[in-house]
Design a protein around this motif. Structure first.
Motif, PDB file in Angstrom:
ATOM      1  N   ASN A   9      95.547  38.520  97.358  1.00 45.75           N
ATOM      2  CA  ASN A   9      96.287  39.220  98.378  1.00 45.75           C
ATOM      3  C   ASN A   9      97.222  40.227  97.725  1.00 45.75           C
ATOM      4  OD1 ASN A   9      98.558  37.760  97.474  1.00 45.75           O
ATOM      5  ND2 ASN A   9      97.945  36.032  98.755  1.00 45.75           N
ATOM      6  N   ALA A  10      97.862  41.018  98.549  1.00 44.44           N
ATOM      7  CA  ALA A  10      98.706  42.089  98.008  1.00 44.44           C
ATOM      8  C   ALA A  10      99.922  41.519  97.293  1.00 44.44           C
ATOM      9  CB  ALA A  10      99.142  43.027  99.138  1.00 44.44           C
ATOM     10  N   GLN A  11     100.462  40.411  97.795  1.00 46.53           N
ATOM     11  CA  GLN A  11     101.655  39.829  97.182  1.00 46.53           C
ATOM     12  C   GLN A  11     101.364  39.337  95.775  1.00 46.53           C
ATOM     13  OE1 GLN A  11     104.778  39.794  98.635  1.00 46.53           O
ATOM     14  NE2 GLN A  11     105.451  39.109  96.643  1.00 46.53           N
ATOM     15  N   ALA A  12     100.255  38.660  95.632  1.00 42.19           N
ATOM     16  CA  ALA A  12      99.878  38.168  94.308  1.00 42.19           C
ATOM     17  C   ALA A  12      99.639  39.334  93.367  1.00 42.19           C
ATOM     18  CB  ALA A  12      98.636  37.282  94.407  1.00 42.19           C
ATOM     19  N   SER A  13      99.071  40.370  93.905  1.00 39.55           N
ATOM     20  CA  SER A  13      98.818  41.556  93.085  1.00 39.55           C
ATOM     21  C   SER A  13     100.143  42.172  92.641  1.00 39.55           C
ATOM     22  CB  SER A  13      98.004  42.557  93.899  1.00 39.55           C
ATOM     23  OG  SER A  13      97.981  43.800  93.236  1.00 39.55           O
ATOM     24  N   TYR A  14     101.068  42.254  93.568  1.00 40.93           N
ATOM     25  CA  TYR A  14     102.387  42.832  93.252  1.00 40.93           C
ATOM     26  C   TYR A  14     103.101  41.994  92.189  1.00 40.93           C
ATOM     27  CZ  TYR A  14     107.083  44.700  93.957  1.00 40.93           C
ATOM     28  OH  TYR A  14     108.299  45.282  93.766  1.00 40.93           O
ATOM     29  N   ASP A  15     103.109  40.685  92.397  1.00 38.22           N
ATOM     30  CA  ASP A  15     103.803  39.805  91.448  1.00 38.22           C
ATOM     31  C   ASP A  15     103.172  39.860  90.075  1.00 38.22           C
ATOM     32  OD1 ASP A  15     104.668  37.160  93.835  1.00 38.22           O
ATOM     33  OD2 ASP A  15     105.633  39.052  93.297  1.00 38.22           O
ATOM     34  N   GLU A  16     101.909  40.039  90.087  1.00 39.06           N
ATOM     35  CA  GLU A  16     101.229  40.041  88.798  1.00 39.06           C
ATOM     36  C   GLU A  16     101.636  41.252  87.973  1.00 39.06           C
ATOM     37  OE1 GLU A  16      97.027  39.754  89.229  1.00 39.06           O
ATOM     38  OE2 GLU A  16      96.625  40.168  87.135  1.00 39.06           O
ATOM     39  N   HIS A  17     101.801  42.380  88.673  1.00 41.73           N
ATOM     40  CA  HIS A  17     102.056  43.615  87.932  1.00 41.73           C
ATOM     41  C   HIS A  17     103.532  43.966  87.832  1.00 41.73           C
ATOM     42  CE1 HIS A  17      97.853  44.770  87.406  1.00 41.73           C
ATOM     43  NE2 HIS A  17      97.639  44.276  88.617  1.00 41.73           N
ATOM     44  N   HIS A  18     104.327  43.528  88.792  1.00 40.99           N
ATOM     45  CA  HIS A  18     105.717  43.960  88.803  1.00 40.99           C
ATOM     46  C   HIS A  18     106.717  42.817  88.691  1.00 40.99           C
ATOM     47  CE1 HIS A  18     104.403  47.970  89.962  1.00 40.99           C
ATOM     48  NE2 HIS A  18     103.607  47.418  90.856  1.00 40.99           N
ATOM     49  N   GLY A  19     106.285  41.608  88.677  1.00 44.31           N
ATOM     50  CA  GLY A  19     107.218  40.486  88.608  1.00 44.31           C
ATOM     51  C   GLY A  19     107.769  40.146  89.991  1.00 44.31           C
ATOM     52  N   PRO A  20     108.651  39.118  90.054  1.00 46.69           N
ATOM     53  CA  PRO A  20     109.209  38.716  91.362  1.00 46.69           C
ATOM     54  C   PRO A  20     110.089  39.821  91.951  1.00 46.69           C
ATOM     55  CG  PRO A  20     110.283  37.546  89.569  1.00 46.69           C
ATOM     56  CD  PRO A  20     109.152  38.305  88.966  1.00 46.69           C
ATOM     57  N   ASN A  21     110.191  39.837  93.242  1.00 48.63           N
ATOM     58  CA  ASN A  21     110.971  40.853  93.947  1.00 48.63           C
ATOM     59  C   ASN A  21     112.465  40.564  93.785  1.00 48.63           C
ATOM     60  OD1 ASN A  21     111.865  42.851  95.580  1.00 48.63           O
ATOM     61  ND2 ASN A  21     110.966  42.080  97.462  1.00 48.63           N
ATOM     62  N   MET A  22     113.147  41.494  93.147  1.00 43.94           N
ATOM     63  CA  MET A  22     114.576  41.280  92.840  1.00 43.94           C
ATOM     64  C   MET A  22     115.497  41.705  93.980  1.00 43.94           C
ATOM     65  SD  MET A  22     114.663  39.953  89.888  1.00 43.94           S
ATOM     66  CE  MET A  22     116.323  40.183  89.328  1.00 43.94           C
ATOM     67  N   THR A  23     115.002  42.375  94.969  1.00 42.56           N
ATOM     68  CA  THR A  23     115.874  42.924  96.015  1.00 42.56           C
ATOM     69  C   THR A  23     116.677  41.842  96.734  1.00 42.56           C
ATOM     70  OG1 THR A  23     114.259  44.689  96.316  1.00 42.56           O
ATOM     71  CG2 THR A  23     115.934  44.429  98.019  1.00 42.56           C
ATOM     72  N   PRO A  24     116.090  40.722  97.150  1.00 45.74           N
ATOM     73  CA  PRO A  24     116.919  39.703  97.812  1.00 45.74           C
ATOM     74  C   PRO A  24     118.013  39.172  96.897  1.00 45.74           C
ATOM     75  CG  PRO A  24     114.599  39.270  98.177  1.00 45.74           C
ATOM     76  CD  PRO A  24     114.675  40.348  97.158  1.00 45.74           C
ATOM     77  N   MET A  25     117.723  39.026  95.629  1.00 44.34           N
ATOM     78  CA  MET A  25     118.738  38.521  94.709  1.00 44.34           C
ATOM     79  C   MET A  25     119.884  39.517  94.581  1.00 44.34           C
ATOM     80  SD  MET A  25     118.290  37.268  90.781  1.00 44.34           S
ATOM     81  CE  MET A  25     116.745  36.484  91.127  1.00 44.34           C
ATOM     82  N   VAL A  26     119.566  40.786  94.495  1.00 46.08           N
ATOM     83  CA  VAL A  26     120.607  41.822  94.424  1.00 46.08           C
ATOM     84  C   VAL A  26     121.454  41.801  95.687  1.00 46.08           C
ATOM     85  CG1 VAL A  26     120.981  44.308  94.359  1.00 46.08           C
ATOM     86  CG2 VAL A  26     119.314  43.279  92.835  1.00 46.08           C
ATOM     87  N   ASP A  27     120.827  41.638  96.822  1.00 41.71           N
ATOM     88  CA  ASP A  27     121.580  41.614  98.079  1.00 41.71           C
ATOM     89  C   ASP A  27     122.519  40.419  98.147  1.00 41.71           C
ATOM     90  OD1 ASP A  27     118.804  42.917  99.986  1.00 41.71           O
ATOM     91  OD2 ASP A  27     120.545  43.917  99.121  1.00 41.71           O
ATOM     92  N   VAL A  28     122.049  39.268  97.740  1.00 41.32           N
ATOM     93  CA  VAL A  28     122.914  38.081  97.763  1.00 41.32           C
ATOM     94  C   VAL A  28     124.089  38.264  96.813  1.00 41.32           C
ATOM     95  CG1 VAL A  28     123.008  35.633  97.184  1.00 41.32           C
ATOM     96  CG2 VAL A  28     121.094  36.508  98.498  1.00 41.32           C
ATOM     97  N   VAL A  29     123.829  38.819  95.639  1.00 39.95           N
ATOM     98  CA  VAL A  29     124.920  39.058  94.677  1.00 39.95           C
ATOM     99  C   VAL A  29     125.937  40.029  95.278  1.00 39.95           C
ATOM    100  CG1 VAL A  29     125.466  40.096  92.449  1.00 39.95           C
ATOM    101  CG2 VAL A  29     123.568  38.507  92.636  1.00 39.95           C
TER     102      VAL A  29
END
Lengths: 151, 149
Positions: A9-29
């Motif tokens: 799926n697209a998510q697995a493809s994204y994670d494979e090439h770009h790593g986990p999505n950091m945006t939620p972590m940045v928002d929480v910080v």
């Protein structure tokens, strides 16, 4: 021969090439940062002067080697600023009071001084705080507010 | 020879919208506006605190905050004062009742947040009420100034 695609799926493809999505972590910080910044602003640039409320009783409650200084505050006449009177000294301005108290703590250690502020009700509250602050600045920890002497 | 068609873009693996960042950003904005609104209402109380260069910063365990707000008369004359606890005006009797309750509950600290433009007469009733209730001390809230210790 075709290669079996690993792209489920697209998510697995994204994670494979770009790593986990950091945006939620940045928002929480950011939320946590803003929370602490705002808390500091709310609690912020204030602090306290602690005033005792002594009750004069038969026992006294003051040690023998303690020097009790009673500072009477009265409104100045006309355009004059608040006048302070200590013991038998002449009424003095707030600046002179600062010099007086400064000289006093050079003779008597501030830990042995009990300052009692007796403000006239007509005296500005700001001046009462100024005298309290003066005592605190000189290291006099025991500062109390009492009623002015009856006239 | 049978060619197997490779489905590189299947419908089930299409790009889906990740709403988690959107929710986080909305949360940030909501918290920001809540806090700013709270700060604005506090500032709007209009209490100009006296300034001091020394003081203590730590909060006491049990505190009761009394606000003495100044308001100008309609004629622009002398300032009048209003005593507030929890943003509600209180009479002298109510004040003494509150302090007596605080004393009965094991004591506590009364913080007086008074406007520096007021005469001491606006604060004296609070101090006297604390003394009659048997509270040993009060705290005068001041504003830190630069050069503070």
């Amino acid at each position: 021969m075709t290669k079996l695609s690993h792209r489920r799926n697209a998510q697995a493809s994204y994670d494979e090439h770009h790593g986990p999505n950091m945006t939620p972590m940045v928002d929480v910080v950011m939320v946590i940062l803003i929370f602490f910044m705002a808390s500091t602003a709310l609690v912020g640039p204030e602090w306290f002067l602690r005033s005792a409320l002594p009750v004069v009783g038969p026992g006294g409650g003051v040690q023998d080697d303690t020097r009790r200084v009673r500072i009477e505050l009265a409104p100045g006449t006309g355009d004059q600023a608040t006048q302070a009177r200590v013991a038998d000294a002449e009424p003095m301005t707030m600046d002179r009071l600062a010099d007086y108290m400064d000289a006093l703590v050079k003779v008597t250690p501030p830990t042995k001084v009990v300052a009692l502020i007796a403000p006239d009700p007509r005296v500005p509250y700001d001046d009462v705080v100024r005298v309290h602050e003066l005592c605190a600045r000189l290291g006099i920890q025991r500062v109390g507010i009492v009623e002015p002497a009856a006239k | 020879m049978r060619l197997r068609t490779l489905h590189t873009h299947s419908r089930s693996s299409g790009a889906s919208l990740n709403v988690t960042p959107l929710i986080d950003v909305v949360m940030v904005l909501i918290i920001f506006y809540l806090l700013v609104g709270r700060m604005a209402s506090d500032r709007a109380a209009g209490v100009a605190l006296p300034e001091s260069r020394v003081g203590i910063g730590e909060q006491a365990a049990r505190t009761l905050e009394v606000v003495v707000a100044a308001s100008a008369d309609s004629s622009g004359g002398a300032l009048s004062s209003t005593i507030l606890i929890d943003n509600l005006p209180r009479t002298q009797a109510q004040l003494e009742e509150e302090f007596a309750a605080l004393s009965r509950a094991g004591g506590g600290t009364v913080q007086i947040r008074a406007d520096r433009r007021l005469p001491y007469a606006a604060v004296a009733p609070i101090v006297e009420a604390c003394r009659r209730a048997g509270l040993p001390s009060v705290r005068l809230v001041t504003q830190r100034v630069e050069g503070s210790q």
